[in-house]
Write a protein that holds these residues in place. Structure first.
Motif, mmCIF file in Angstrom:
data_model
loop_
_atom_site.group_PDB
_atom_site.id
_atom_site.type_symbol
_atom_site.label_atom_id
_atom_site.label_comp_id
_atom_site.label_asym_id
_atom_site.label_seq_id
_atom_site.Cartn_x
_atom_site.Cartn_y
_atom_site.Cartn_z
ATOM 1 N N GLY A 28 31.706 65.517 -11.941
ATOM 2 C CA GLY A 28 30.894 64.291 -10.912
ATOM 3 C C GLY A 28 31.516 63.405 -10.444
ATOM 4 O O GLY A 28 32.743 63.838 -9.946
ATOM 5 N N THR A 29 31.183 62.078 -10.645
ATOM 6 C CA THR A 29 31.528 60.942 -10.363
ATOM 7 C C THR A 29 32.140 60.544 -11.778
ATOM 8 O O THR A 29 32.375 58.965 -11.423
ATOM 9 C CB THR A 29 31.129 59.876 -9.372
ATOM 10 N N THR A 30 32.466 60.548 -12.332
ATOM 11 C CA THR A 30 32.368 59.772 -13.841
ATOM 12 C C THR A 30 34.024 59.364 -14.311
ATOM 13 O O THR A 30 33.949 59.008 -15.141
ATOM 14 C CB THR A 30 31.548 60.711 -14.940
ATOM 15 N N PHE A 31 34.190 59.774 -13.613
ATOM 16 C CA PHE A 31 35.853 59.902 -13.595
ATOM 17 C C PHE A 31 36.431 58.640 -12.684
ATOM 18 O O PHE A 31 36.373 59.112 -11.318
ATOM 19 C CB PHE A 31 37.014 61.133 -14.278
ATOM 20 N N THR A 32 37.177 57.620 -12.899
ATOM 21 C CA THR A 32 37.713 56.826 -12.411
ATOM 22 C C THR A 32 39.448 56.135 -12.715
ATOM 23 O O THR A 32 39.539 56.015 -13.461
ATOM 24 C CB THR A 32 36.842 55.848 -11.694
ATOM 25 N N ALA A 33 39.807 55.688 -11.529
ATOM 26 C CA ALA A 33 41.193 54.994 -11.707
ATOM 27 C C ALA A 33 41.256 54.366 -13.237
ATOM 28 O O ALA A 33 41.995 54.403 -14.092
ATOM 29 C CB ALA A 33 41.598 54.003 -11.296
ATOM 30 N N ASP A 34 40.321 53.350 -13.305
ATOM 31 C CA ASP A 34 40.115 53.034 -14.822
ATOM 32 C C ASP A 34 40.113 53.503 -16.060
ATOM 33 O O ASP A 34 40.376 52.881 -16.924
ATOM 34 C CB ASP A 34 38.592 51.688 -15.095
ATOM 35 N N ASP A 35 40.044 54.824 -16.289
ATOM 36 C CA ASP A 35 39.485 55.620 -16.744
ATOM 37 C C ASP A 35 40.916 56.425 -17.728
ATOM 38 O O ASP A 35 41.336 56.573 -18.956
ATOM 39 C CB ASP A 35 38.991 57.242 -16.822
ATOM 40 N N VAL A 36 41.887 56.041 -17.175
ATOM 41 C CA VAL A 36 43.221 56.491 -16.836
ATOM 42 C C VAL A 36 44.252 55.000 -17.537
ATOM 43 O O VAL A 36 44.318 53.630 -16.916
ATOM 44 C CB VAL A 36 43.939 56.822 -16.067
ATOM 45 N N ALA B 279 41.661 58.683 -22.646
ATOM 46 C CA ALA B 279 40.489 58.551 -24.178
ATOM 47 C C ALA B 279 39.764 59.716 -24.020
ATOM 48 O O ALA B 279 39.105 59.555 -23.273
ATOM 49 C CB ALA B 279 40.399 57.642 -24.265
ATOM 50 N N ALA B 280 39.327 59.491 -25.193
ATOM 51 C CA ALA B 280 37.997 60.313 -25.555
ATOM 52 C C ALA B 280 37.188 59.910 -24.177
ATOM 53 O O ALA B 280 36.671 58.654 -24.824
ATOM 54 C CB ALA B 280 38.001 61.646 -26.550
ATOM 55 N N GLY B 281 35.687 60.608 -23.962
ATOM 56 C CA GLY B 281 34.982 59.741 -23.844
ATOM 57 C C GLY B 281 34.566 59.051 -22.504
ATOM 58 O O GLY B 281 34.149 58.380 -22.908
ATOM 59 N N LYS B 282 35.540 59.374 -21.883
ATOM 60 C CA LYS B 282 36.313 58.938 -20.714
ATOM 61 C C LYS B 282 34.893 59.275 -19.327
ATOM 62 O O LYS B 282 35.676 58.888 -18.140
ATOM 63 C CB LYS B 282 37.969 58.872 -20.375
ATOM 64 N N PHE B 283 34.751 61.008 -19.776
ATOM 65 C CA PHE B 283 34.255 61.440 -18.663
ATOM 66 C C PHE B 283 33.140 62.894 -18.832
ATOM 67 O O PHE B 283 33.732 62.168 -19.957
ATOM 68 C CB PHE B 283 35.376 62.160 -17.419
ATOM 69 N N ALA B 284 32.612 62.777 -18.213
ATOM 70 C CA ALA B 284 30.862 63.654 -19.035
ATOM 71 C C ALA B 284 30.769 64.414 -17.333
ATOM 72 O O ALA B 284 31.307 64.318 -17.081
ATOM 73 C CB ALA B 284 29.717 63.095 -18.602
ATOM 74 N N ASP B 285 30.545 65.964 -18.142
ATOM 75 C CA ASP B 285 29.994 66.764 -17.051
ATOM 76 C C ASP B 285 28.260 66.929 -17.156
ATOM 77 O O ASP B 285 27.736 65.694 -17.471
ATOM 78 C CB ASP B 285 30.131 68.187 -17.643
ATOM 79 N N ALA B 286 28.065 67.542 -16.059
ATOM 80 C CA ALA B 286 26.300 67.117 -15.140
ATOM 81 C C ALA B 286 25.436 67.874 -16.428
ATOM 82 O O ALA B 286 24.397 67.006 -16.302
ATOM 83 C CB ALA B 286 26.349 68.864 -14.735
ATOM 84 N N ALA B 287 26.335 67.870 -17.742
ATOM 85 C CA ALA B 287 24.481 68.063 -18.911
ATOM 86 C C ALA B 287 25.652 66.860 -19.928
ATOM 87 O O ALA B 287 24.913 66.949 -20.964
ATOM 88 C CB ALA B 287 25.069 70.006 -20.029
ATOM 89 N N ASN B 288 25.847 65.645 -18.928
ATOM 90 C CA ASN B 288 26.566 64.631 -19.615
ATOM 91 C C ASN B 288 27.229 64.912 -21.401
ATOM 92 O O ASN B 288 26.789 64.180 -22.067
ATOM 93 C CB ASN B 288 24.817 64.078 -20.658
ATOM 94 N N ASN B 289 27.571 65.643 -21.393
ATOM 95 C CA ASN B 289 28.794 66.084 -22.428
ATOM 96 C C ASN B 289 29.588 65.054 -22.122
ATOM 97 O O ASN B 289 30.798 65.665 -21.349
ATOM 98 C CB ASN B 289 29.076 67.437 -22.633
ATOM 99 N N ALA B 290 30.334 64.424 -22.866
ATOM 100 C CA ALA B 290 31.507 63.553 -22.736
ATOM 101 C C ALA B 290 32.787 64.829 -23.018
ATOM 102 O O ALA B 290 32.545 65.198 -24.345
ATOM 103 C CB ALA B 290 31.403 61.776 -23.481
#
Length: 473
Positions: A53-61, A98-109
């Motif tokens: 979705g939109t859970t991943f941004t440039a700030d996560d890198v 890093a871990a915990g930076k994005f998630a799927d539709a089921a909210n699994n990070a």
């Protein structure tokens, strides 16, 4: 009874509930650089195992070794990030999530971190042209002066497979002792393409001492008044280093670079400003790889103009001038007395002529001929001569039309009376009491002296003819 057994209105079994999505998404990081080393911006691609979705941004890198640029979420399963590497250096761009930076539709990070690296080199490529490598099939000419006459092409003392120039600055050397390096006639190099942006040359040098001033002078091979000089100083002893010479910073007391001038001659001065004695006696220096920095071009000597040799007096496109002196003023181009179809030079040495009466032969301004291309193995000229007497000395003198102190003279004796003969003049055998041939000089003026050493009053006069002055290749 049937109804009791059949139960026609019974309900269907319930649909099973699907298992909950507990699989965390992952990401793979790649880049667009096919070579081992990047030289500019690098685009990193983040490919996800499923929609985030939109859970991943440039700030996560996290980026080291460069600066983040444009970020684009191309789809819910792919994103790109442009990274600009640090400038004017070499290194590695490291990109990590890093871990915990994005998630799927089921909210699994994501539980797994990911990273990628890319080497880079952003040091600007300096374009240069090697003017002289000393490995040329035809070795460059080295003309030492002022106490650096011992200048030769030798094997590199640190690498026998490489050739370099060796310069011995002698104990008795002048403070301005130096060596002219040339690959073209008249002690010239190719024309140096100086411009507003390109004013630099470089030279590899080996000096026995650190803090040795090395001067590089470039000038017009045909006009030494047009020159520019600059200095560089060695920083190491007894090892090779590359010195840079910026002609925008001319040496104190010397002319500035003039972009309207032609510079096509180069001379190197080791330990400039110190006499050999002040420099500690005999010292040996080496140099290699003279380069012009900032421009790439073909190193080729200009095509010389059609030669005036032999000076035959018959070429209608050439202006022949005969200038007599000392009692041979009656010198002119005339018809050959033995062949009316041929033109020759005539010199009449009068009854009152000096013993040094002679005639200058020229085809250009200021009494010049084209420069005579003497070399270590080519030191002779020939001249056809008609003399009324056998056994008289004929002297031939060549000199620098701009500097009469640069001259060499030699003689030959006639063996034929009242007839033509070809005489050979070997300037490696200079006349007694005169200067030796110096291959570092320009010789572009010639004079012939009939019955040299005898005045007209003592029987040295007469009418002489000459033709076909030529350089022996």
């Amino acid at each position: 009874m049937l109804a009791a057994c059949g139960g026609g209105d019974a309900s269907p079994p319930p649909t099973p509930t699907p298992p909950a999505d507990t699989t965390p998404p992952t990401v793979a990081i790649t880049d667009n650089v096919s070579d081992a080393t990047a030289t500019g911006n690098v685009t990193f691609t983040f490919t996800f195992s499923e929609s985030v979705g939109t859970t991943f941004t440039a700030d996560d890198v996290v980026v080291t070794g460069g600066a983040k640029g444009a970020f684009n979420m191309a789809s819910t399963t792919q994103a790109t990030l442009v990274v600009t590497p640090n400038t004017n250096t070499t290194g590695t761009i490291d990109v990590s999530v890093a871990a915990g930076k994005f998630a799927d539709a089921a909210n699994n990070a994501n539980t797994a971190a990911a990273s990628a690296s890319q080497a880079y080199n952003t040091v600007p490529v300096v374009v240069s042209t090697t003017l002289v490598s000393f490995d040329e099939a035809t070795a460059p000419t080295l003309a030492g002066f002022g106490g650096a006459e011992d200048s030769t092409v030798v094997a590199d003392p640190t690498n026998a497979a490489n050739k370099v120039a060796k310069v011995l600055k002698a104990a008795g050397a002048e403070l301005w002792a130096g060596t002219t390096v040339s690959i073209c006639p008249s002690n010239a190099l190719v024309t140096l393409p100086f411009s507003a942006d390109n004013k630099t040359m470089s030279l590899r040098v080996w000096s026995p001492d650190a803090n040795t001033v090395v001067r590089l002078k470039v000038e017009n091979a045909a006009d030494g008044t047009k020159s520019v000089e600059t200095d560089a100083t060695t920083t190491t002893a007894a090892t090779w280093e590359t010195l840079t010479f910026n002609f925008a910073n001319q040496a104190t007391g010397t002319a500035a670079l003039d972009l309207s001038n032609t510079y096509n001659k180069a001379s190197v001065f080791f330990a400039f400003g110190k006499t050999g004695a002040e420099n500690g006696g005999d010292k040996t220096y080496y140099m290699d790889d003279l380069k012009f920095v900032g421009s790439s071009f073909q190193v080729a000597c200009p095509t010389p103009p059609a030669s005036v040799f032999p000076v035959s007096f018959d070429n209608t496109s050439v202006t022949y001038t005969l200038t007599g002196f000392g009692g041979a003023e009656d010198s002119a181009v005339v018809v050959d007395p033995t062949n009316a179809a041929n033109k020759v030079g005539r010199a009449t040495k009068s009854a009152t002529a000096e013993l040094w009466a002679g005639t200058t032969i020229s085809t250009g301004a200021n009494f010049t001929l084209e420069a005579i291309p003497f070399s270590a193995t080519k030191t002779s000229m020939t001249l056809r001569v008609w003399s009324p007497t056998a056994g008289i000395p004929v002297r031939l003198k060549v000199e620098d039309a701009a500097d009469p102190t640069h001259s060499v003279e030699t003689e030959a004796l006639t063996t034929v009376a009242n007839g033509w003969q070809t005489m050979t003049f070997n300037f490696a055998n200079q006349a007694t009491g005169t200067a030796a041939l110096n291959l570092g000089y320009t010789y572009n003026k010639a004079s012939v002296f009939f019955n040299f050493g005898t005045t007209g009053a003592n029987g040295g006069g007469g009418t002489f003819y000459f033709d076909d002055l030529n350089f022996v290749n």
